[in-house]
Design a protein around this motif. Sequence first.
Motif, short mmCIF file in Angstrom:
data_model
loop_
_atom_site.label_atom_id
_atom_site.label_comp_id
_atom_site.label_asym_id
_atom_site.label_seq_id
_atom_site.Cartn_x
_atom_site.Cartn_y
_atom_site.Cartn_z
N ALA A 285 0.81 -1.22 0.00
CA ALA A 285 0.00 0.00 0.00
C ALA A 285 0.84 1.27 0.00
O ALA A 285 0.32 2.37 -0.21
N GLY A 286 2.13 1.14 0.27
CA GLY A 286 3.02 2.29 0.22
C GLY A 286 2.94 3.24 1.40
O GLY A 286 3.30 4.42 1.29
N ARG A 287 2.48 2.73 2.53
CA ARG A 287 2.33 3.59 3.70
C ARG A 287 3.62 3.72 4.53
O ARG A 287 3.72 4.59 5.40
N MET A 288 4.59 2.85 4.28
CA MET A 288 5.77 2.82 5.13
C MET A 288 6.55 4.13 5.15
O MET A 288 6.98 4.60 6.22
N PRO A 289 6.77 4.81 4.01
CA PRO A 289 7.55 6.06 4.07
C PRO A 289 6.94 7.10 5.00
O PRO A 289 7.66 7.75 5.77
N ALA A 290 5.63 7.28 4.96
CA ALA A 290 4.99 8.26 5.83
C ALA A 290 5.07 7.83 7.29
O ALA A 290 5.28 8.66 8.19
#
Length: 396
Positions: A285-290
């Motif tokens: 889902a690409g939430r890790m950077p935030a």
Amino acid sequence: MQYADRLNNVETSAIRELFKLLGKPGIISFAGGFPDSAMFDVEGIREASNLALTQEPGAALQYGATEGYQPLREQLAAFMASKGVKGLSADGLIVTTGSQQALDLIAKTLLNPNDVALVEGPTFLATIQCFRLYGPQVVGVPIDAHGVQVDKLEEMIVQHKPKLVYLIPTFGNPSGATLSLERRLRVLELAVKYKTVVVEDDPYGDLYFGEAPPPSLLALSDQVPGSREWLIHCGSLSKVLSPGLRVGWMIAPPELLARATMCKQFSDAHTSTFAQATAAHYLKAGRMPATLAHVRSVYAERAQAMGDALKRELGDALTFTQPKGGLFFWANLTGVGGKLNDGAELAKRAIEKGVAFVPGAPFFANNPDTTAIRLSFATADVEKIKEGIARLGQAL
């Protein structure tokens, strides 16, 4: 009851024993190495777990491959690629039940009684205990503010001919030290020169404040021909996402990885498929950077607050290097002005004042430094940090 002889080599964790004293109302704890549960991305994890149950309930709730859930292995390979690791496929890693299991699998796979394992002095207490369970001699190598002293490491490799060298190169636990780029390359060169396995444990590398640390040993291995053949890398989502998921991973040469997988079959068959599927959807889902950006910001503020408070409340009774990442302060009591210089004694007095930390001596495989203490800033907010360090100053 007759117990296995191997239990004679280990004892209960001094940190876990300390936790038994923390039930006192109002106590402020700097003792644990836990991330702050208030910063868990509960909504993101909930969405990921719902997707796991909606899109692939059979796979998420069934037995799985010992090597790990394939979509997660693919996501982890991509995650490592984003951190500069080249040429890693999903088949180049296995999923473990936290990085702690990876350390146990390494010990099972490599260590015999009377072997030697070199570790940093100080190092992660659970690693010392885990390795000792299998009977080797665990020997500490001196470190400084820039990580393990590589000249001394080479001397000790020549002297002891160790089966492996275990390092936490980035924001070490408990030291907070980060191995410099020059020393990282030297370590890889030593691995090749002496055909010695190097274990890189990297649970804290993403928790940096400001400037990013040097690349991992694994990411640097392509600069030192042959070093990848002697390198094991252990990663974890526990400190950056959730310890409760118990998702870690291990990257190693193919033959060693196969043997570790066989040993894992004997211990837990496989890591929770539901946890793995949840982690896979979260990473996808690409939430890790935030999530990482938020965690770094909060921890950086708390680390600064603790450093300022230690200078203000303890002054020259304590020396330390301000951490640039991770979860810990590592400090030494000076005994200046007749004040206490024994970490274990101060820990007892501190509990009476309503604050807890961990004495440093148990983190050494040998030659313990009794003046050392470890404090974690992760789970206390700025005001509690100020109050807790004030209490610590009163305990001196």
